[in-house]
Design an enzyme around this catalytic site. Structure first.
Site, PDB file in Angstrom:
ATOM      1  N   SER A 146       0.847  -1.198   0.000  1.00  0.00           N
ATOM      2  CA  SER A 146       0.000   0.000   0.000  1.00  0.00           C
ATOM      3  C   SER A 146       0.876   1.239   0.000  1.00  0.00           C
ATOM      4  O   SER A 146       2.058   1.158   0.347  1.00  0.00           O
ATOM      5  CB  SER A 146      -0.848  -0.026   1.277  1.00  0.00           C
ATOM      6  OG  SER A 146      -1.447   1.214   1.516  1.00  0.00           O
ATOM      7  N   TYR A 159      -2.554  -0.938  10.179  1.00  0.00           N
ATOM      8  CA  TYR A 159      -2.604  -1.364   8.770  1.00  0.00           C
ATOM      9  C   TYR A 159      -1.256  -1.087   8.107  1.00  0.00           C
ATOM     10  O   TYR A 159      -0.691  -1.948   7.421  1.00  0.00           O
ATOM     11  CB  TYR A 159      -3.725  -0.607   8.066  1.00  0.00           C
ATOM     12  CG  TYR A 159      -3.856  -0.860   6.578  1.00  0.00           C
ATOM     13  CD1 TYR A 159      -4.503  -1.989   6.104  1.00  0.00           C
ATOM     14  CD2 TYR A 159      -3.360   0.050   5.639  1.00  0.00           C
ATOM     15  CE1 TYR A 159      -4.643  -2.215   4.738  1.00  0.00           C
ATOM     16  CE2 TYR A 159      -3.495  -0.165   4.280  1.00  0.00           C
ATOM     17  CZ  TYR A 159      -4.136  -1.297   3.822  1.00  0.00           C
ATOM     18  OH  TYR A 159      -4.276  -1.507   2.476  1.00  0.00           O
TER      19      TYR A 159
END
Ligand code: NAP
Length: 261
Positions: A146, A159
């Protein structure tokens, strides 16, 4: 696909998180290019509906329930793929979750669920697939990290931590398994419209911010990731391993001024 360099025809491709969002689109892209595709996720109904939807008359998709954070589920999945197809050429490891909140508000259970799926789950499936690819002497593993891996957005610390783990796993496995003919790379998507992010992008201010800060001036679509995945699975990337392709419309290329210069 007329250009053999980018061909994934007849490959056996396992897509975790293949029932929805990015995984579904990538699975469908491999099906349309005549790969044998197996999708995995936690919910049977969604998986079965997706398998039916993305199958073509000449290429039927298999679906199997598997929670990637469960070693038992993953073992069953891999054995079933091997007994059906005899090999795994490409793993597209897409399964992942997020929960956005202030760092001080996460319970340990919320932290664990993110870490268990995104970091540990990605490891469990990569290791299980790697054990089959090593004796094959070939394979491509495509992980998904990400833009948070490199610079966490506020409210995503666990995350971001889990995705940083995926980045290091990508490099570590590439380093260890290159000698077996296995390539390990990752795709770092930018802001892609899916179930995972629809709440964030429902907000007009957020949409404007995303557009302003993305050099290509739009949010991403799941189809924007297809080219990178086909490239990483095919011979076109045959000398590439341990790398991350950032498919983010240029978001991580620089920082914008708040006024026009
Ligand atoms: P999504 O629409 O929520 O889809 C997630 C997929 O993962 C679903 O198929 C889900 O199916 C599956 N999944 C979740 N937990 C699982 C588990 N424990 N075991 C197996 N499958 C599981 O999310 P998405 O936006 O497509 O995201 C896919 C991946 O891209 C994630 O790793 C995410 O972190 C990453 N990513 C997304 C964006 C974005 O902007 N969308 C940006 C950067 C990175 P079930 O719920 O049925 O299990």
């Amino acid at each position: 696909m007329s250009d053999k360099l980018f061909s994934v025809k007849d490959q056996v491709v396992l897509v975790t998180g293949g029932s929805r969002g990015i995984g579904k689109e990538l699975a469908s892209a491999f099906v349309r290019r005549n790969a044998h595709v197996i999708i995995a996720g936690r919910h049977k109904q969604t998986l079965d509906e997706t398998a039916t939807e993305i199958s073509t008359p000449s290429n039927s998709v298999s679906a199997q329930i598997c929670d990637v954070s469960s070693t038992d589920d993953v073992e069953l999945l891999i054995e079933s793929v091997i007994s059906q197809h005899g090999r795994i050429d490409t793993l597209v490891s897409v399964a992942g979750i997020n929960k956005r909140m202030k760092a001080e508000s996460y319970t340990i259970d919320e932290y664990d669920s993110i870490t268990d799926i995104n970091a540990k789950g990605a490891w469990i499936i990569a290791q299980a697939v790697g054990r089959k690819m090593i004796p094959q002497g070939s394979g491509s593993i495509i992980n998904v990290d990400s833009l948070n891996t490199y610079a966490p957005l506020r409210g995503t610390t666990p995350y971001a931590m889990s995705k940083a783990s995926v980045l290091m796993m990508t490099r570590g496995l590439a380093n260890e398994w290159g000698r077996h003919g296995i390539r390990v790379n990752s795709i770092a998507p930018g802001f892609i419209h899916t179930d995972l992010t629809k709440k964030v992008w429902a907000d007009e201010t957020m949409r404007a911010w995303g557009k302003t800060n993305t050099p290509l001036e739009r949010l991403g679509k799941v189809s924007d990731l297809v080219g990178a995945a086909i490239f990483l699975a095919s011979d076109a990337s045959q000398f590439m391993s341990g790398q991350t392709l950032r498919v983010d419309g240029g978001f991580t290329a620089g920082i914008n001024w708040p006024v026009e210069l």
